[in-house]
Design a protein around this motif. Structure first.
Motif, PDB file in Angstrom:
ATOM      1  N   VAL A 235      20.894 -20.557  54.363  1.00 22.40           N
ATOM      2  CA  VAL A 235      21.177 -20.073  53.015  1.00 22.40           C
ATOM      3  C   VAL A 235      22.590 -20.492  52.210  1.00 22.40           C
ATOM      4  N   ALA A 236      23.292 -21.264  51.283  1.00 21.14           N
ATOM      5  CA  ALA A 236      24.001 -20.902  51.298  1.00 21.14           C
ATOM      6  C   ALA A 236      24.579 -20.643  48.873  1.00 21.14           C
ATOM      7  N   ASN A 237      25.949 -20.288  49.240  1.00 24.03           N
ATOM      8  CA  ASN A 237      26.044 -19.729  47.975  1.00 24.03           C
ATOM      9  C   ASN A 237      25.704 -19.053  47.484  1.00 24.03           C
ATOM     10  N   MET A 238      25.568 -18.118  48.028  1.00 26.27           N
ATOM     11  CA  MET A 238      24.148 -17.155  47.002  1.00 26.27           C
ATOM     12  C   MET A 238      24.670 -16.532  46.422  1.00 26.27           C
ATOM     13  N   GLU A 239      26.669 -16.386  45.772  1.00 21.03           N
ATOM     14  CA  GLU A 239      27.101 -14.677  44.963  1.00 21.03           C
ATOM     15  C   GLU A 239      26.458 -15.799  44.383  1.00 21.03           C
ATOM     16  N   PHE A 240      26.997 -17.553  43.761  1.00 26.31           N
ATOM     17  CA  PHE A 240      27.055 -17.531  42.826  1.00 26.31           C
ATOM     18  C   PHE A 240      25.965 -17.774  41.892  1.00 26.31           C
ATOM     19  N   ILE A 241      25.309 -16.367  40.718  1.00 29.92           N
ATOM     20  CA  ILE A 241      25.025 -16.958  39.706  1.00 29.92           C
ATOM     21  C   ILE A 241      25.037 -15.973  38.581  1.00 29.92           C
ATOM     22  N   GLN A 242      24.392 -17.386  38.371  1.00 28.58           N
ATOM     23  CA  GLN A 242      25.187 -17.951  36.954  1.00 28.58           C
ATOM     24  C   GLN A 242      24.408 -17.086  35.927  1.00 28.58           C
ATOM     25  N   PHE A 243      25.160 -16.225  34.574  1.00 26.65           N
ATOM     26  CA  PHE A 243      24.704 -15.295  33.689  1.00 26.65           C
ATOM     27  C   PHE A 243      25.165 -16.017  32.721  1.00 26.65           C
ATOM     28  N   HIS A 244      23.783 -16.268  32.192  1.00 24.60           N
ATOM     29  CA  HIS A 244      23.841 -16.760  30.930  1.00 24.60           C
ATOM     30  C   HIS A 244      24.189 -16.981  29.608  1.00 24.60           C
ATOM     31  N   ARG A 290      29.966 -21.938  30.981  1.00 23.80           N
ATOM     32  CA  ARG A 290      29.101 -20.999  30.742  1.00 23.80           C
ATOM     33  C   ARG A 290      29.587 -19.394  31.333  1.00 23.80           C
ATOM     34  N   ASP A 291      30.132 -19.694  32.876  1.00 24.35           N
ATOM     35  CA  ASP A 291      30.609 -18.454  33.220  1.00 24.35           C
ATOM     36  C   ASP A 291      31.859 -17.822  32.368  1.00 24.35           C
ATOM     37  N   ILE A 292      32.607 -19.098  32.198  1.00 31.78           N
ATOM     38  CA  ILE A 292      34.342 -18.615  31.248  1.00 31.78           C
ATOM     39  C   ILE A 292      33.374 -17.427  29.833  1.00 31.78           C
ATOM     40  N   VAL A 293      32.013 -18.060  29.084  1.00 30.31           N
ATOM     41  CA  VAL A 293      31.661 -17.486  28.003  1.00 30.31           C
ATOM     42  C   VAL A 293      30.981 -15.953  28.179  1.00 30.31           C
ATOM     43  N   ALA A 294      30.423 -16.461  29.227  1.00 32.79           N
ATOM     44  CA  ALA A 294      29.623 -15.122  30.067  1.00 32.79           C
ATOM     45  C   ALA A 294      30.580 -13.884  29.893  1.00 32.79           C
ATOM     46  N   ARG A 295      32.075 -14.093  30.859  1.00 37.43           N
ATOM     47  CA  ARG A 295      33.260 -13.345  31.385  1.00 37.43           C
ATOM     48  C   ARG A 295      33.648 -12.919  30.157  1.00 37.43           C
ATOM     49  N   ALA A 296      34.105 -13.565  29.133  1.00 40.05           N
ATOM     50  CA  ALA A 296      34.648 -13.168  27.908  1.00 40.05           C
ATOM     51  C   ALA A 296      34.299 -12.629  27.026  1.00 40.05           C
ATOM     52  N   ILE A 297      32.788 -12.291  26.976  1.00 45.96           N
ATOM     53  CA  ILE A 297      31.646 -11.762  25.843  1.00 45.96           C
ATOM     54  C   ILE A 297      31.617 -10.196  26.690  1.00 45.96           C
ATOM     55  N   ASP A 298      31.784 -10.809  28.299  1.00 50.61           N
ATOM     56  CA  ASP A 298      31.553  -9.043  29.180  1.00 50.61           C
ATOM     57  C   ASP A 298      33.093  -8.414  29.083  1.00 50.61           C
ATOM     58  N   PHE A 299      34.361  -9.389  28.771  1.00 53.82           N
ATOM     59  CA  PHE A 299      35.395  -8.348  28.977  1.00 53.82           C
ATOM     60  C   PHE A 299      35.352  -7.534  27.627  1.00 53.82           C
ATOM     61  N   GLU A 300      34.787  -8.585  26.250  1.00 58.99           N
ATOM     62  CA  GLU A 300      35.240  -8.017  24.837  1.00 58.99           C
ATOM     63  C   GLU A 300      33.637  -6.471  24.874  1.00 58.99           C
ATOM     64  N   MET A 301      32.747  -7.166  25.300  1.00 56.42           N
ATOM     65  CA  MET A 301      32.371  -5.579  25.518  1.00 56.42           C
ATOM     66  C   MET A 301      32.388  -4.663  26.099  1.00 56.42           C
TER      67      MET A 301
END
Length: 545
Positions: A235-244, A290-301
């Protein structure tokens, strides 16, 4: 006691999402196909997909542009050959769906397909059926599948494990190994069926139910990845989970996605005081990937201690909103939110796995006669992050590629007498509560320790818990009759281990993987490849047979 039911087929397809149904329809004129669906045939992540299918359909757009957008979002880990292969088959895939009468939205003026734009795309290229594309496609394909004489559907059945020469037949002297089918549990009777197949396709979806908050249905428990891993596949790249970035935040709304299209058509992200924040993180604002938007929301929260942020589309006319987002409008209204006047409360949620079982361009895995497609597979298309609406396209293109490869291959299949599932040494479980408690604990600590932002300390803590729980569940699995919940929990623990080990192995921040300990990006991008033979994992799951 042995379960004695045996089924024979040419092709066994595990999963009833878009990838599986596409392969089934492409194969059925020439092969006997058996589809295993964990619930009803429509209960898949494909059914929930709102956005659409990315495909180059206009003269202003180009294959090269689609590939470049895919590669840019993929953070240096997208395979250009795969991206070109998928993008160049986009129009063909849409034409096939159109011929099957999928009701795609049309432009009022030109009457051509209405193309929308989503985050990360440089052109309008997303073909959609209003805001319920997945449902429209799945409903159309399901009717075709049900009507085909060569396709048998086993609903409310779950695959327990793959049957292989080495593991199931105990053939140690052979150099090669092959997949011979699978053991499948009937959820209603509790009986395990032995399915013998010339070819097996894993189309079992993603892994997002390993997290507390997800946009996925309950069936997304990593079954395909876990079974392939236990059978010896890399298996490969299992660390890359996309958070909507935008899942509806409401106590009565379970896993309801607010589509990227809302931002694509002008939706703005706001803090409780009404101020916007995305421009501080990316020049593209709400249309950043999506990764940038999700991290921005997570950071602001986290910075402000708030439970959610808000998505505002109310500046558009009510007619525009109701016609473009009828599903979202109706669902929000049921919950007392009128999106023509009010903001939509949203939070990030686990959405998609960019990693999976390694395959080639024909969908072949490391194990002969075993294929993997859709979210179960790692084809190299998505790299470190998936471009919006490339997932349904990948399902269609690789669903076709696998069918084509199977139909062109010579049948070199030797008939084996497969062992039946043996329950003579197990008993009925007396404590199902262990499964429920372990499931809840796993999903909570995966969310807290292996979420959008990660640290070494959190990852090692998660891995320690996974190993303890895995040993407990292995003992449970060995001594008691299998159940639907136990199978899913066993698979979730396996994919959780793969996600965490992959995250620990990546000493950088790239795409969807962001580490506080390694905030910089390495100069050379490499995929994280896990090989079962080099990895500590409980592979001896014979369960008495």
């Amino acid at each position: 006691m042995k379960n004695t039911q045996m089924l024979l087929c040419d092709v066994l397809i595990i999963g009833s999402g878009l990838a599986g149904l596409t392969s089934a329809l492409k194969l059925a004129d020439h092969k006997k196909v058996l589809i295993v669906s964990k619930r009803e045939i429509l209960d898949s992540s494909s059914q929930w997909a709102q956005g659409g299918v990315a495909a180059v359909m206009s003269n202003e757009d180009s294959i090269d542009s689609h590939v470049k957008d895919t590669e840019f979002v993929g953070g240096g880990l997208t395979n250009p050959k795969v991206a070109s292969f998928v993008a160049s088959h986009g129009k063909e895939a849409i034409d096939w769906l159109h011929d099957l009468h999928v009701p795609f939205s049309r432009d009022d003026t030109t009457h051509q397909f209405h193309l929308t734009k989503e985050g990360g795309h440089s052109h309008r290229r997303v073909v959609h059926a209003k805001d319920a594309t997945g449902r429209a496609i799945q409903a159309t394909l399901s009717e075709q599948v049900k009507a085909h004489a060569n396709i048998t559907i086993l609903e409310n059945h779950i695959a327990v494990d793959l049957i292989t020469e080495k593991k199931s037949l105990k053939v140690d002297h052979i150099k090669s190994n092959r997949c011979l089918g699978a053991y499948v549990l009937n959820n209603k009777t509790g009986n395990v069926i032995t399915v013998s197949a010339q070819e097996t396709i894993l189309a079992a979806g993603g892994v997002s139910k390993v997290y507390l908050y997800t946009t996925n249905p309950d069936v997304s428990t990593g079954d395909g990845v876990a079974m392939a891993w236990r059978a010896g596949c890399r298996v490969a790249n299992m660390e890359f989970i996309q958070f909507h970035p935008t899942c509806l935040f409401h106590p009565k709304a379970k896993s309801f996605l607010i589509s990227e299209i809302v931002r694509g058509e002008g939706g703005l992200l706001k803090l409780p005081d009404g101020s916007r924040f995305m421009d501080e993180y990316d020049g593209r604002g709400e249309l950043a990937s999506r990764d940038i938007v999700a991290r921005a929301i997570d950071f602001e929260m986290k910075k402000r201690g708030i439970d959610c942020v808000y998505l505002d589309i109310s500046h558009k006319s009510p007619d525009f909103i109701k016609s473009h987002f009828p599903t979202i409008y109706a669902r929000c209204l049921e919950l007392g939110i009128d999106i023509t006047k009010e903001w939509i409360p949203v939070v990030p949620a686990a959405h998609y796995s960019c990693g999976g079982v390694m395959t080639n361009l024909a969908g072949q895995t490391d194990l002969a006669h075993l294929y993997a497609i859709g979210e179960t597979a790692y084809t190299g298309l998505h790299g470190a992050n998936r471009l919006a609406s490339n997932s349904l396209l990948e399902c269609l293109v690789f669903g076709e590629a696998v069918a084509k490869h199977i139909l062109q291959s010579k049948v070199d299949f030797t008939s084996f007498e497969l062992p039946h599932w043996d329950e003579s040494r197990v008993t009925d479980a007396d404590e199902e509560i262990l499964i429920t408690h372990t499931w809840n604990e796993l999903r909570r600590f995966m969310w807290n320790y292996v979420g959008i932002v990660r640290t070494n300390k959190r990852l090692s803590r998660a891995l320690h818990r996974i190993h303890m729980l895995r040993d407990e569940v292995h003992e449970f699995y060995t001594n008691f009759k299998v159940s639907h919940n136990l199978i899913e929990l066993r698979n979730l623990l396996q994919v959780a281990e793969l996600i965490v080990e992959s995250a620990i192995a990546r000493h950088e921040s790239r795409g969807l993987h962001f580490s506080r300990d390694y905030p910089k990006q390495l100069k050379i991008a490499k995929p994280t490849v896990m090989t079962p033979s080099n990895f500590y994992s409980l592979l001896d799951h014979n369960h008495g047979h």
